[in-house]
Write an enzyme that holds these catalytic residues in place. Structure first.
Site, PDB file in Angstrom:
ATOM      1  N   TYR A  78     -39.604  26.222  17.409  1.00  0.00           N
ATOM      2  CA  TYR A  78     -38.427  25.384  17.157  1.00  0.00           C
ATOM      3  C   TYR A  78     -37.774  24.935  18.456  1.00  0.00           C
ATOM      4  CZ  TYR A  78     -38.603  26.143  12.141  1.00  0.00           C
ATOM      5  OH  TYR A  78     -38.985  26.138  10.823  1.00  0.00           O
ATOM      6  N   GLU A 108     -38.251  31.442   6.643  1.00  0.00           N
ATOM      7  CA  GLU A 108     -39.644  31.749   6.947  1.00  0.00           C
ATOM      8  C   GLU A 108     -39.828  33.240   7.236  1.00  0.00           C
ATOM      9  OE1 GLU A 108     -40.226  28.848  10.042  1.00  0.00           O
ATOM     10  OE2 GLU A 108     -39.725  27.277   8.585  1.00  0.00           O
TER      11      GLU A 108
END
Length: 403
Positions: A98, A140
């Site tokens: 990310y 996640e």
């Protein structure tokens, strides 16, 4: 929740950023893959990059998330986030990636919008990004824990024990763990990722629904060969069709996916087209093996009877359920298939108006996007609440900005 200082900034700049998102995401992917070619080689679908669908999906998700933050600050697009998180988990996405996405995305934003990105504007959009990113990272992590792989390493080697030609362009592969361990369970409707090393060294990943009952001792995936003449589209499905053989091993992820059969006894609509039949088969098989008495309406559309994957199996599963009906539509007229009747195909496209929709219905859709758009629109016009309509997309979700 977006901070009070950022809400007016995002509201004021959302039109400009939204209008430029396609260009922004195009430059973002180009810059990121230039700096990190391994991501395109081993994580991202090269076909979806080539046709632009991944770029459109990213733009839609950013626009949808930012719009909800300013228009409904007390809400969060949980359905959208869950769908993305499951796809990310199936790819093995990790939190550190990310930061890579952030750096290249914001470089692209500045590159496209230039002086319009003042420090307050940059700070507000940074807040939007990390609100979305951190929500996905948390989701996640929860999925990895539920799968029994808290470190995110969900891949395992699976052996092909059966191969069947289902149609001229669809094969089914039955799999079991290569180490001899029990086949893990899954929820009906979930999918797995399959990673294939291609001749150029790339390890491309594709998702395939598990098309059997969770109680079955083997997993089964059904792979439709993608042949549309657009390289490198279809490179994994084509490889599997040409090379996957009994005794071979594949690298396969744990099961993920949020289009799963709900508990309860409420009525169901399972509507599919083409290879979209696969998650519906798992749901039907589970209902049949548990002797369900739920009212189930099964709808399937295809080009023709010979193109319909698992046709006989689908008919047998519906016949095993006491309160299930099957409606088939084939685009091509078949002199051996008469119109009308339970489980006998009609010619043309699906007609939702001909179906009885009982109160409390929950609908599940899977198939090409035009099919799902049409069926969803018909269901909404029939009065079914949007929250009662669920769907699965094979590939980037181009609906993300429209839900």
């Amino acid at each position: 929740m977006l901070s009070e200082r950022s809400i007016p900034v995002i509201r004021a700049t959302l039109p400009a950023v939204g209008a430029a998102l396609d260009e922004i995401t195009g430059r973002f992917y180009a810059g990121m893959f230039d700096a990190h070619p391994e991501l395109l080689r081993d994580v991202f679908n090269r076909g979806n990059q080539a046709n632009g669908e991944q770029r459109q999906a990213l733009a839609g998700s950013i626009a949808a998330f930012a719009t909800m933050l300013v228009e409904r600050p007390d809400a969060r697009p949980d359905a959208m986030l869950a769908r993305i998180a499951n796809k990310h988990a199936a790819l093995g996405i990790t939190p550190d990636q990310y930061k890579i996405v952030h750096d290249h995305l914001f470089a692209a934003i500045v590159d496209v919008l230039g002086d319009a990105i003042t420090p307050p504007v940059a700070a507000a959009w940074e807040e939007v990004y990390w609100l979305m990113a951190n929500a996905l990272i948390a989701a996640e992590a929860a999925l990895y824990r539920q799968a029994g792989f808290p470190d995110g390493r969900t891949w395992r080697r699976m052996e092909i024990v059966e191969r069947h030609e289902e149609t001229p362009d669809a094969i089914s592969l039955s799999l079991r763990p290569a180490d001899g361990s029990p086949t893990p369970s899954f929820r009906p409707g979930q999918y797995v990722s399959v990673q294939i090393e291609l001749p150029d060294g790339a390890r491309q990943i594709r998702q395939y629904s598990l098309s059997c009952a969770p109680s079955r001792p083997l997993w089964r995936i059904t792979v439709k060969r993608v042949l549309d003449g657009t390289a490198p589209d279809g490179e994994v499905s084509t490889w599997l069709h040409r090379h996957a053989a009994v005794g071979d091993q594949l690298t396969v992820s744990a099961p993920f996916g949020d289009l799963v059969l709900p508990d309860g006894d409420g009525p169901l609509l399972l509507a599919s087209a083409g290879i979209g039949v696969t998650p519906m088969l798992a749901m039907l098989a589970h209902l049949a093996t548990t002797a369900s008495t739920r009212r189930v309406t099964v709808v399937h559309a295809d080009r023709s009877r010979t193109d319909h994957p698992h046709r006989d199996e689908q008919r047998s599963l519906v016949a095993a359920l006491p309160h299930a009906t099957l409606q088939l539509w084939y685009e091509e007229a078949d002199p051996d298939v008469l119109a009308g009747g339970d489980g006998i195909a009609s010619t043309g496209r699906v007609d939702i108006g001909s179906l009885a929709l009982p109160d409390g219905l929950t609908a599940y859709l899977c198939g090409p996007m035009p099919f799902m758009r049409a069926v969803r629109g018909d269901l909404l016009r029939r009065g079914l609440p949007a929250a009662a309509i669920h769907y699965e997309v094979f590939g980037p979700d181009l609906w993300l900005g429209q839900q």
